[in-house]
Design an enzyme around this catalytic site. Structure first.
Site, PDB file in Angstrom:
ATOM      1  N   SER A 172       9.883  15.535  11.299  1.00 34.94           N
ATOM      2  CA  SER A 172      10.446  15.154  12.597  1.00 34.94           C
ATOM      3  C   SER A 172      11.650  15.984  13.025  1.00 34.94           C
ATOM      4  O   SER A 172      12.101  15.850  14.174  1.00 34.94           O
ATOM      5  CB  SER A 172      10.823  13.670  12.584  1.00 34.94           C
ATOM      6  OG  SER A 172       9.667  12.868  12.673  1.00 34.94           O
TER       7      SER A 172
ATOM      8  N   LYS B 284      11.265  17.693  16.240  1.00 33.00           N
ATOM      9  CA  LYS B 284      11.431  16.978  17.512  1.00 33.00           C
ATOM     10  C   LYS B 284      12.678  17.441  18.260  1.00 33.00           C
ATOM     11  O   LYS B 284      12.837  17.127  19.445  1.00 33.00           O
ATOM     12  CB  LYS B 284      11.491  15.470  17.278  1.00 33.00           C
ATOM     13  CG  LYS B 284      10.168  14.828  16.874  1.00 33.00           C
ATOM     14  CD  LYS B 284      10.300  13.313  16.848  1.00 33.00           C
ATOM     15  CE  LYS B 284       8.989  12.625  16.487  1.00 33.00           C
ATOM     16  NZ  LYS B 284       8.679  12.703  15.052  1.00 33.00           N
TER      17      LYS B 284
ATOM     18  N   SER C  40      12.867   8.459  15.930  1.00 27.43           N
ATOM     19  CA  SER C  40      11.938   9.508  15.514  1.00 27.43           C
ATOM     20  C   SER C  40      10.481   9.108  15.718  1.00 27.43           C
ATOM     21  O   SER C  40       9.607   9.449  14.917  1.00 27.43           O
ATOM     22  CB  SER C  40      12.178   9.870  14.038  1.00 27.43           C
ATOM     23  OG  SER C  40      11.836  11.193  13.777  1.00 27.43           O
TER      24      SER C  40
ATOM     25  N   LYS D 276      19.021  14.764  13.567  1.00 25.01           N
ATOM     26  CA  LYS D 276      17.586  14.474  13.423  1.00 25.01           C
ATOM     27  C   LYS D 276      17.175  14.424  11.968  1.00 25.01           C
ATOM     28  O   LYS D 276      17.393  15.364  11.205  1.00 25.01           O
ATOM     29  CB  LYS D 276      16.757  15.546  14.148  1.00 25.01           C
ATOM     30  CG  LYS D 276      15.351  15.118  14.425  1.00 25.01           C
ATOM     31  CD  LYS D 276      15.318  14.159  15.591  1.00 25.01           C
ATOM     32  CE  LYS D 276      14.176  13.180  15.515  1.00 25.01           C
ATOM     33  NZ  LYS D 276      14.294  12.178  14.438  1.00 25.01           N
TER      34      LYS D 276
END
Length: 310
Positions: A62, A65, A122, A246
């Site tokens: 993730s 992202k 997420s 993140k």
């Protein structure tokens, strides 16, 4: 005579201190990082203070992202999308695996809600839904992601295959025909560069990434931030100055985190990839932050810091 003794005593103490510093190497210490790869970057200068296998390409999960977030924020700033636009959830988006908000086919949510779902929780289904809404299809969105990567100067060792960072086997059974094959890959250096570009271009992202939870109004659903380093989370890994960015997990790589922290006018970005546990990724990130803020100290402050540690 007394004054001379004080001067000599101070000189002896200084020499002894410097000898201890020299012998222990604390002025030049670098933390021992356990993860597969790690990078520490000073955002004020772009200088990389620490690099452990930073050019190794691996699945970032993730963390990828961050590119999805960057493109969404670009569209908002350009006036091509609005926060309150309604986004329909496709059958494909509703069926992707991993962490999700349990979005159902046919439901609609605002761009803001889905963006928060990505930045805070997420959520993979939210990432796919936004990609389809912005580009018409995830395939077209992937083209945008890779074009953006090249414009940012990310290395050829980093490439994007979908909006979520999921492995191909986790994308579910309903992905439209003709989808892009392959896997998303990212180096720790490129993850740090991507994080820096995201924060520089859209500093407001930190207002979202620092939320301790977000609410999905249509479902009355509350979810907590995956970043345990946020001070407001109050846990064992809370770190003063952290406000994003993140997390990621992939069974092939392990636990990952691209984090940022700000103190006394200095902002750091730290990337950890391939930690063995959820806890370890935050512990390793804290080591990197500590080292970066130590390097920013004046000589006098470093001596005080060292003496305190001793």
């Amino acid at each position: 005579m007394k004054r001379r003794n004080v001067i000599w005593g101070s000189a002896v103490l200084l020499i002894a201190t410097l000898f201890i510093v020299y012998k222990t190497g604390v002025f030049d210490y670098k933390p021992n990082i356990k993860s597969s790869a790690a990078v520490l970057m000073d955002m004020n200068t772009g200088h990389i203070w620490m690099d452990v296998n930073g050019d190794a390409s691996m699945p970032p999960a993730s963390m990828s992202k961050m590119m999805t977030e960057l493109i969404v924020l670009d569209r908002i700033s350009e006036g091509k999308s609005r926060w309150e636009e309604r986004v329909p959830i496709s059958l494909y988006a509703s069926s992707v695996g991993g962490v999700t908000l349990s979005l159902y086919h046919g439901e609609t949510y605002t761009v803001r809600e889905l963006f928060q779902g990505i930045a805070v929780y997420s959520a993979n289904d939210a990432a796919v839904a936004l990609a389809e809404h912005i580009a018409g299809s995830e395939n077209s969105f992937v083209v945008m992601m890779n074009n953006k990567a090249r414009s940012l100067g990310l290395s050829p060792r980093s490439s994007f295959a979908n909006a979520s960072g999921l492995s191909g086997k986790d994308l579910g059974p309903n992905r439209p025909p003709g989808y892009v094959t392959g896997e998303t890959m990212l180096t720790a250096k490129d993850a740090a560069r991507l994080a820096m570009a995201l924060i520089h271009t859209h500093p407001e992202v930190l207002n979202t990434s620092s939320l301790t939870q977000m609410k999905l109004t249509g479902k009355g659903l509350y979810v907590s931030n995956m970043n345990s380093m946020l001070p407001e989370m109050g846990g064992a890994y809370a770190y003063e100055g952290n406000d994003g960015l993140k997390t990621g997990f992939d069974s092939r790589t392990g636990y990952c985190f691209a984090g940022t922290a700000h103190r006394d006018g200095q902002r750091l970005v730290a990337v950890v990839m391939g930690a063995k546990t959820n806890q370890e990724r935050f512990e390793e990130t804290a080591k990197l932050f500590d080292y970066g803020f130590y390097l920013s100290m004046s000589w006098e402050s470093r001596v005080k810091h060292i003496l305190y540690k001793l």
